[in-house]
Write a protein that holds these residues in place. Structure first.
Motif, PDB file in Angstrom:
ATOM      1  N   ASP A 568     -15.526-111.405   6.270  1.00 15.14           N
ATOM      2  CA  ASP A 568     -15.587-110.844   5.096  1.00 15.14           C
ATOM      3  C   ASP A 568     -16.931-110.482   4.819  1.00 15.14           C
ATOM      4  OD1 ASP A 568     -13.699-112.355   3.780  1.00 15.14           O
ATOM      5  OD2 ASP A 568     -14.808-114.350   3.944  1.00 15.14           O
ATOM      6  N   GLY A 569     -17.986-110.170   5.365  1.00 17.88           N
ATOM      7  CA  GLY A 569     -19.144-109.447   5.264  1.00 17.88           C
ATOM      8  C   GLY A 569     -18.761-108.161   5.637  1.00 17.88           C
ATOM      9  N   ALA A 570     -18.119-107.771   6.879  1.00 16.17           N
ATOM     10  CA  ALA A 570     -17.802-106.539   7.137  1.00 16.17           C
ATOM     11  C   ALA A 570     -16.733-105.820   6.164  1.00 16.17           C
ATOM     12  CB  ALA A 570     -16.958-106.453   8.623  1.00 16.17           C
ATOM     13  N   TRP A 571     -15.733-106.703   5.839  1.00 11.08           N
ATOM     14  CA  TRP A 571     -14.808-105.942   4.647  1.00 11.08           C
ATOM     15  C   TRP A 571     -15.591-105.775   3.384  1.00 11.08           C
ATOM     16  CZ3 TRP A 571     -13.174-106.453  -0.239  1.00 11.08           C
ATOM     17  CH2 TRP A 571     -11.896-106.027  -0.294  1.00 11.08           C
ATOM     18  N   SER A 572     -16.582-106.548   2.832  1.00  8.82           N
ATOM     19  CA  SER A 572     -17.284-106.225   1.814  1.00  8.82           C
ATOM     20  C   SER A 572     -17.907-104.645   1.932  1.00  8.82           C
ATOM     21  CB  SER A 572     -18.350-107.270   1.393  1.00  8.82           C
ATOM     22  OG  SER A 572     -17.645-108.331   1.163  1.00  8.82           O
ATOM     23  N   ASP A 573     -18.617-104.644   3.055  1.00  3.15           N
ATOM     24  CA  ASP A 573     -19.513-103.404   3.398  1.00  3.15           C
ATOM     25  C   ASP A 573     -18.742-102.215   3.360  1.00  3.15           C
ATOM     26  OD1 ASP A 573     -22.299-102.554   4.027  1.00  3.15           O
ATOM     27  OD2 ASP A 573     -20.893-101.755   5.897  1.00  3.15           O
ATOM     28  N   GLU A 596     -14.249-108.289  -5.736  1.00  6.64           N
ATOM     29  CA  GLU A 596     -13.812-108.930  -4.500  1.00  6.64           C
ATOM     30  C   GLU A 596     -14.928-108.692  -3.337  1.00  6.64           C
ATOM     31  OE1 GLU A 596      -9.950-109.138  -1.518  1.00  6.64           O
ATOM     32  OE2 GLU A 596     -10.159-107.455  -3.052  1.00  6.64           O
ATOM     33  N   ALA A 597     -15.436-107.548  -3.289  1.00  4.51           N
ATOM     34  CA  ALA A 597     -16.668-107.172  -2.400  1.00  4.51           C
ATOM     35  C   ALA A 597     -17.803-108.346  -2.308  1.00  4.51           C
ATOM     36  CB  ALA A 597     -17.221-105.851  -2.291  1.00  4.51           C
ATOM     37  N   LEU A 598     -18.318-108.493  -3.773  1.00  5.11           N
ATOM     38  CA  LEU A 598     -19.330-109.699  -3.946  1.00  5.11           C
ATOM     39  C   LEU A 598     -18.880-110.820  -3.604  1.00  5.11           C
ATOM     40  CD1 LEU A 598     -21.914-110.073  -5.267  1.00  5.11           C
ATOM     41  CD2 LEU A 598     -20.825-110.408  -7.283  1.00  5.11           C
ATOM     42  N   LEU A 599     -17.599-111.373  -4.080  1.00  4.87           N
ATOM     43  CA  LEU A 599     -17.007-112.561  -3.466  1.00  4.87           C
ATOM     44  C   LEU A 599     -17.312-113.153  -2.096  1.00  4.87           C
ATOM     45  CD1 LEU A 599     -15.674-115.320  -4.585  1.00  4.87           C
ATOM     46  CD2 LEU A 599     -13.588-114.103  -4.369  1.00  4.87           C
ATOM     47  N   ARG A 600     -16.729-111.945  -1.364  1.00  2.00           N
ATOM     48  CA  ARG A 600     -16.528-112.008   0.187  1.00  2.00           C
ATOM     49  C   ARG A 600     -17.679-111.942   0.745  1.00  2.00           C
ATOM     50  NH1 ARG A 600     -11.524-109.750   3.084  1.00  2.00           N
ATOM     51  NH2 ARG A 600      -9.854-109.921   1.638  1.00  2.00           N
ATOM     52  N   ALA A 601     -18.851-111.225   0.298  1.00  2.00           N
ATOM     53  CA  ALA A 601     -20.232-111.183   0.782  1.00  2.00           C
ATOM     54  C   ALA A 601     -20.908-112.540   0.552  1.00  2.00           C
ATOM     55  CB  ALA A 601     -20.805-110.020   0.070  1.00  2.00           C
ATOM     56  N   ARG A 602     -20.994-113.006  -0.560  1.00  2.00           N
ATOM     57  CA  ARG A 602     -21.350-114.322  -0.659  1.00  2.00           C
ATOM     58  C   ARG A 602     -20.710-115.456   0.218  1.00  2.00           C
ATOM     59  NH1 ARG A 602     -24.166-115.478  -5.530  1.00  2.00           N
ATOM     60  NH2 ARG A 602     -24.390-117.366  -4.559  1.00  2.00           N
ATOM     61  N   ASP A 608     -27.748-108.980   3.086  1.00  2.53           N
ATOM     62  CA  ASP A 608     -27.734-107.431   2.843  1.00  2.53           C
ATOM     63  C   ASP A 608     -26.403-106.859   2.200  1.00  2.53           C
ATOM     64  OD1 ASP A 608     -29.199-105.227   3.363  1.00  2.53           O
ATOM     65  OD2 ASP A 608     -27.627-104.507   4.632  1.00  2.53           O
ATOM     66  N   VAL A 609     -25.462-107.390   2.636  1.00  8.09           N
ATOM     67  CA  VAL A 609     -24.201-106.801   2.104  1.00  8.09           C
ATOM     68  C   VAL A 609     -24.075-107.415   0.703  1.00  8.09           C
ATOM     69  CG1 VAL A 609     -21.684-106.820   2.362  1.00  8.09           C
ATOM     70  CG2 VAL A 609     -23.035-106.954   4.081  1.00  8.09           C
ATOM     71  N   GLU A 610     -24.389-108.640   0.425  1.00  4.59           N
ATOM     72  CA  GLU A 610     -24.177-109.169  -1.147  1.00  4.59           C
ATOM     73  C   GLU A 610     -25.266-108.188  -1.916  1.00  4.59           C
ATOM     74  OE1 GLU A 610     -25.577-113.049  -3.333  1.00  4.59           O
ATOM     75  OE2 GLU A 610     -25.711-113.067  -1.175  1.00  4.59           O
ATOM     76  N   MET A 611     -26.394-107.849  -1.444  1.00  8.74           N
ATOM     77  CA  MET A 611     -27.346-106.870  -2.310  1.00  8.74           C
ATOM     78  C   MET A 611     -26.763-105.696  -2.546  1.00  8.74           C
ATOM     79  SD  MET A 611     -29.886-108.580  -3.215  1.00  8.74           S
ATOM     80  CE  MET A 611     -28.762-110.193  -3.213  1.00  8.74           C
ATOM     81  N   ARG A 612     -25.929-105.219  -1.566  1.00 11.74           N
ATOM     82  CA  ARG A 612     -25.371-103.882  -1.742  1.00 11.74           C
ATOM     83  C   ARG A 612     -24.180-103.994  -2.684  1.00 11.74           C
ATOM     84  NH1 ARG A 612     -21.670-100.260   2.623  1.00 11.74           N
ATOM     85  NH2 ARG A 612     -21.935 -98.337   1.273  1.00 11.74           N
ATOM     86  N   ALA A 613     -23.513-104.993  -2.754  1.00 16.79           N
ATOM     87  CA  ALA A 613     -22.452-105.091  -3.612  1.00 16.79           C
ATOM     88  C   ALA A 613     -22.906-105.133  -5.102  1.00 16.79           C
ATOM     89  CB  ALA A 613     -21.321-106.484  -3.222  1.00 16.79           C
ATOM     90  N   LEU A 614     -24.022-106.183  -5.203  1.00 13.81           N
ATOM     91  CA  LEU A 614     -24.731-106.228  -6.403  1.00 13.81           C
ATOM     92  C   LEU A 614     -25.052-104.872  -6.919  1.00 13.81           C
ATOM     93  CD1 LEU A 614     -26.186-109.485  -5.778  1.00 13.81           C
ATOM     94  CD2 LEU A 614     -24.675-109.191  -7.748  1.00 13.81           C
ATOM     95  N   PHE A 615     -25.760-104.419  -6.098  1.00 13.20           N
ATOM     96  CA  PHE A 615     -26.298-102.915  -6.328  1.00 13.20           C
ATOM     97  C   PHE A 615     -25.401-101.991  -6.745  1.00 13.20           C
ATOM     98  CE2 PHE A 615     -27.505 -98.680  -4.980  1.00 13.20           C
ATOM     99  CZ  PHE A 615     -28.539 -98.376  -5.969  1.00 13.20           C
TER     100      PHE A 615
END
Length: 995
Positions: A568-573, A596-602, A608-615
């Motif tokens: 999920d982290g790689a997919w979100s990124d 969806e990226a934020l959900l998967r990152a969480r 790091d990926v979660e912060m990128r999605a939020l940003f």
């Protein structure tokens, strides 16, 4: 005299206000006193100097007496002799004092001399009772006559005008002086006398003779106690920068501030030595150790053990390490506490009253003694694990040369820091362990991992705390440690991690090379976690360097593999990378993809990926002009980062930058500035967040703006890759120059920043729009002034420079559209409208339609820039004769300027309102007749039209000489140096009709 004595008073506004209130009480005819307590060097004398100066300006006579440390053979009444001796040479001294033999000897410096007692009925009335029952009744032991004579003298002096009496350092006062002070504070009631008594709080041990007197005095009516606390860090920083006239690096200021702990004297000494982790200045060490050397051998031993143990130490540790009996140990601790060398913390541990005192004690230890104490403490902590932390054990083991013990304890401390969400401390301990790796033969066995794994863990901690350059260095080190024969998957992982770090320090082509190396090390089939992350990273780097086909292929591969492997982290990124590469995509699709990226990152737990999605959720909203929605995302992101200890990870820092900017736009300037300055430790890669505070400082005309610009400018040469810091600083510096009417500086800064942006960001130059739009304002003003003065050369010069800026802005728009089509955000469009409006003003066109377009463009939520555009629109409408429209725009701009505290904008709108006689609340038009005679008003009108004295005389039917006299009178009334300046002043004050 120290430089501190000449420096501006900082950080003492509240204390000075309280003392000045006492001065006003004395002026009103009521006696009062203040007992001013503070540690040595905290700034008592500097505060009293300022008080004396202010009191003298207020009309008070200031008398100052000093106590001196003369040991057990102090001279009686020395501070009062010092205080009153200047009066002996004063020809205006009251006659009663000159005829009083007691005072004659006293003023001559012989207070103890035997003097004849005046016959009954002559001299002063000695029989008046003390007015307050709180004070003891005097005992006539032969000194009462002297006491009353001094009191009477002060009263007679006060009768001629209010009096400020200052007694400094009364902790050294002799007994006779203390008794006289007691008598005076009880005796002075209704006289206009203010007394200020200073003493060192840290010298008042339990049996100090001043302690009972202070307890007695503070109960007297009109007597207050004022404790002078250490200066706040910000004030110490101001002091240090003020003393360092030649400039000082920010790191040196931070070091002095941290070590001085609010003590002005310490700060000055540390600054003088230019210390950054070096030994203490010898003079300061001597001052500090003097107090230690006065204590008993047992107390000194306790202090030595405590200094080695740390800033705080438990009783049990000192007892275990020292060689003192229980009774002797208790007495030694009591002595150190009562003499204010140690204080007891809330948790029962002892700590040094000041960190520099501990440094001085440490510096005085012999090397062998220090090593022995460290070893003893390390052994104790190993026996009693609950007595300290792993970090403490690591420190003492390292200082006692037990490198293997220090290595293991450092790793344990790093694990503890990670568990409690303290990545900065984790990084510190991991780096300590890395430094010891080669010195510990069985390091891998003790660590439970190889050296490369430890380097990668350390690099991850560095990324989390925003130390990206350090992370890059560590990752390169990991590649060297691994070597070319290491496992391909491990090497590929290091390569793509290195690419992720390098792109964040603006090395995009280097990052592309690292991600390509990662791709070459592992095959696409079968799918693997390492290959999937390598592809996700390579897609992003390929987009960054313009290799679109290569990027698209990597995107497709990474998305399919991430879904298949459940990464999920790689997919979100990769999903975020994909949508950011398509700025014209359907907004609904973009939002759904980001959700969806934020959900998967969480779900993946990858911060790091979660912060990128939020940003990116915040950025998309921001670019669309939905500022409140953007703030919702930034607040959520910064709060999440803080909870997990990653305040300054890359995307957390970028969200804070966006939050500061968004708050500024919405008009929450206090919140914006607070957010910029929220966290004390800001890594250099996030320096633009602190620089963002310039938006508010410049907008408010805060004098601190210049200092922050200089701070940022000092960082830029060292952070060549930090373009955003350069842009933020340049935009603020241009605005600062614009408000000061410095068109040339605005031009120079704008050209330099625009050219760098064009050079560094080849496909996106939209940042030049704000730089150009801001810089054109003073340039157009300069061109307008040249037109008024008929200076053809200046008109051509400013117009040529301004048009070059306009061309840069238009080129930036063309480059962006060539790469991304018609996808400019609302803020960029607003600045584009501003540029076109300023370009028209540069050419001398009023162009209200262009300024109206700028007002509407900034109406998406940029409160301040909308108001600034309204001010220019009001000018344009006034020039075209629409006074009602001009007044409406001016009122709206003025209301915003007042609400934001935007002083430069408020003053500009008010000058426009006065000049154009516009009806704006709070702005009063000046009546010409109140300033100029009718004839002078006529002359001024002709001056504004550029008439010579001869032409003025001809039009008004007066002689050229008379016209010259009227012109001279006008210049004198305005304080102007010439005709042009006089006209400008008159226009600003509303003394000329028209725009």
């Amino acid at each position: 005299m120290s430089r501190w004595d000449d420096a501006p008073l900082v950080g003492r506004a509240e204390e000075l206000a309280r003392l000045l209130a006492q001065v006003e009480r004395a002026v009103a005819g009521r006696a009062c006193a203040t007992l001013l307590a503070g540690d040595a060097g905290v700034g008592k004398t500097r505060l009293l100097d300022e008080l004396g100066r202010r009191a003298a300006e207020r009309g008070l006579r200031v008398l100052t007496g000093h106590c001196v440390d003369l040991g057990d053979v102090g001279l009686p009444y020395l501070p009062f002799v010092d205080l009153l001796r200047p009066l002996a040479a004063d020809p205006e001294l009251v006659p009663a004092a000159r005829s009083n033999p007691v005072l004659t000897g006293f003023l001559a410096g012989h207070p103890g001399a035997v003097v004849p007692v005046p016959p009954p009925g002559e001299g002063l009335d000695l029989g008046r009772p003390l007015p307050h029952r709180a004070a003891p009744q005097p005992v006539d032991d032969g000194r009462l006559q002297l006491f009353e004579s001094v009191a009477a003298l002060l009263c007679e002096l006060a009768a001629a005008g209010p009096l400020l009496v200052v007694l400094e350092d009364v902790h050294w006062a002799d007994r006779s002086s203390r008794d006289l002070l007691r008598y005076l504070l009880a005796r002075l009631v209704d006289e206009p006398v203010a007394v200020v008594v200073s003493y060192r709080a840290d010298d008042l041990h339990r049996r100090h003779p001043l302690r009972p007197l202070l307890a007695e005095l503070v109960r007297l009516p009109g007597v207050e106690r004022l404790d002078l606390a250490p200066l706040p860090d910000a004030a110490v920083g101001d002091l240090v920068r003020g003393l360092a006239t030649g400039g000082i690096p920010a790191s040196a200021v931070d070091d002095v501030v941290a070590r001085a702990e609010g003590n002005a004297f310490y700060a000055e000494e540390l600054l003088a030595a230019r210390l950054q982790g070096e030994a203490l200045p010898l003079a300061l060490t001597d001052v500090l150790l003097t107090r230690v050397e006065q204590r008993s051998p047992a107390a000194q031993q306790v202090l030595r053990i405590a200094a080695v143990a740390g800033r705080r130490v438990r009783h049990e540790l000192v007892a275990a390490v020292g060689e003192l009996g229980s009774g002797e140990l208790e007495a030694a601790f009591a002595e150190a506490v009562h003499h204010h060398l140690l204080v007891v913390s809330d948790d029962g541990r002892y700590r040094f009253r000041h960190a520099l005192l501990r440094e001085a004690v440490l510096a005085d230890l012999l090397p062998g003694e220090r090593v022995r104490l460290h070893a003893a403490i390390a052994a104790y902590l190993a026996r009693e694990p609950d007595a300290g932390t792993a970090a403490e054990r690591a420190h003492h083991a390292r200082e006692s040369n037990d490198l293997a013990g220090a290595f293991g304890a450092s790793l344990e401390a790093a694990a503890d820091a990670r568990r409690v969400g303290a990545p900065a401390e984790q990084l510190q301990h991991l780096e300590a362990a890395l430094a010891l790796w080669s010195a510990v033969p069985d390091a891998a066995e003790r660590a439970g991992r190889d050296q490369a794994a430890l380097v990668l863990e350390t690099a991850g901690a560095a990324r989390t705390v925003g130390e990206l350059h350090r992370a890059v260095a560590l990752l390169r080190s990991a590649l060297q440690v691994l070597g070319p024969d290491a496992d391909a998957g491990t090497r590929a992982r290091v390569h793509y991690m290195l690419a992720q770090a390098m792109v964040r320090v603006e090395d995009e082509f280097g990052a592309y090379g690292e991600s390509a190396a990662a791709m070459a090390l592992v095959p696409a089939d079968p799918p693997s976690e390492v290959r999937t992350w390598a592809a996700a990273t390579h897609a992003r780097m390929s987009y960054a360097v313009g290799r679109i086909e290569e990027a698209e292929a990597a995107v497709d591969e990474a998305l399919v593999a991430a879904d298949a492997l459940g990464l999920d982290g790689a997919w979100s990124d990769i999903a975020v990378t994909q949508l950011r590469a398509k700025p014209g995509a359907d907004p609904e699709w973009v939002r759904a993809r980001l959700d969806e990226a934020l959900l998967r990152a969480r779900r993946s737990g990858d911060l790091d990926v979660e912060m990128r999605a939020l940003f990116n959720l915040a950025t998309v909203a921001f670019e669309a002009g939905r500022i409140d929605e953007a703030l919702t995302w930034t607040r959520r992101g910064t709060r999440r980062a803080r909870d997990l200890g990653g305040d300054w990870s890359y995307y957390a820092a970028e969200m804070r930058h966006l939050q500061v900017t968004a708050l500024y736009m919405t008009g929450d300037w206090d919140g914006s500035l607070a957010e910029a300055d929220l966290l004390a430790r800001v890594p250099e890669i996030a320096a633009h967040v602190r620089a963002d505070g310039l938006l508010v400082l410049v907008g408010r005309g805060d004098p601190g703006a210049r200092e922050r610009v200089d701070w940022a400018r000092g960082l830029i040469p060292r952070l060549q890759a930090h373009i955003l810091l350069d842009l933020v600083t340049a935009a603020s510096e241009i605005d600062l120059a614009a408000w000061h009417g410095d068109a040339q500086t605005a031009l120079d800064v704008a050209f330099a920043a625009c050219r760098r942006l064009q050079r560094e960001w080849e496909d996106d130059h939209l940042g030049v729009l704000r730089l150009v739009g801001t810089a054109l304002a003073p340039v157009a003003d300069a061109a307008a002034t040249a037109r008024r003065e008929g200076d053809a050369g200046a008109i051509e010069r400013w117009a040529e420079a301004g048009e070059e800026l306009v061309a840069m802005a238009r080129s930036g728009v063309e480059v962006y559209r060539g790469n991304y089509g018609d996808t400019m955000g609302v803020e960029a469009r607003a600045w584009q409208a501003r540029v076109e409006a300023e370009a028209a003003r540069l050419r001398g066109e009023d162009a209200p339609e262009r300024w109206r377009a700028a007002v509407e463009a900034f109406g998406f939520g940029h409160v301040y820039e909308e108001a600034r555009s309204r001010r220019r629109l009001a000018e344009a409408l006034l020039a075209t004769g629409d006074r009602a429209g001009a007044a409406e725009q001016a009122r709206a701009a003025h209301e915003v300027a007042v609400r934001l505290g935007a002083r430069p904008l408020r003053e500009a709108v008010e000058a426009l309102a006065r000049r154009g006689r516009l009806d704006v609340v709070g702005v009063r038009a000046v009546d010409v007749s109140a300033v100029l005679t009718p004839r002078e008003a006529e002359v001024l009108r002709l001056l504004a039209l550029g008439r010579t004295n001869r032409q003025i005389g001809a039009e008004l039917y007066i002689s050229e000489k008379t016209a010259s006299v009227h012109v001279s009178n006008i210049l004198a009334k305005f304080g102007a140096s010439g005709r042009t300046e006089a006209v400008a002043i008159a226009a600003a004050r509303g003394l000329l009709a028209g725009p």
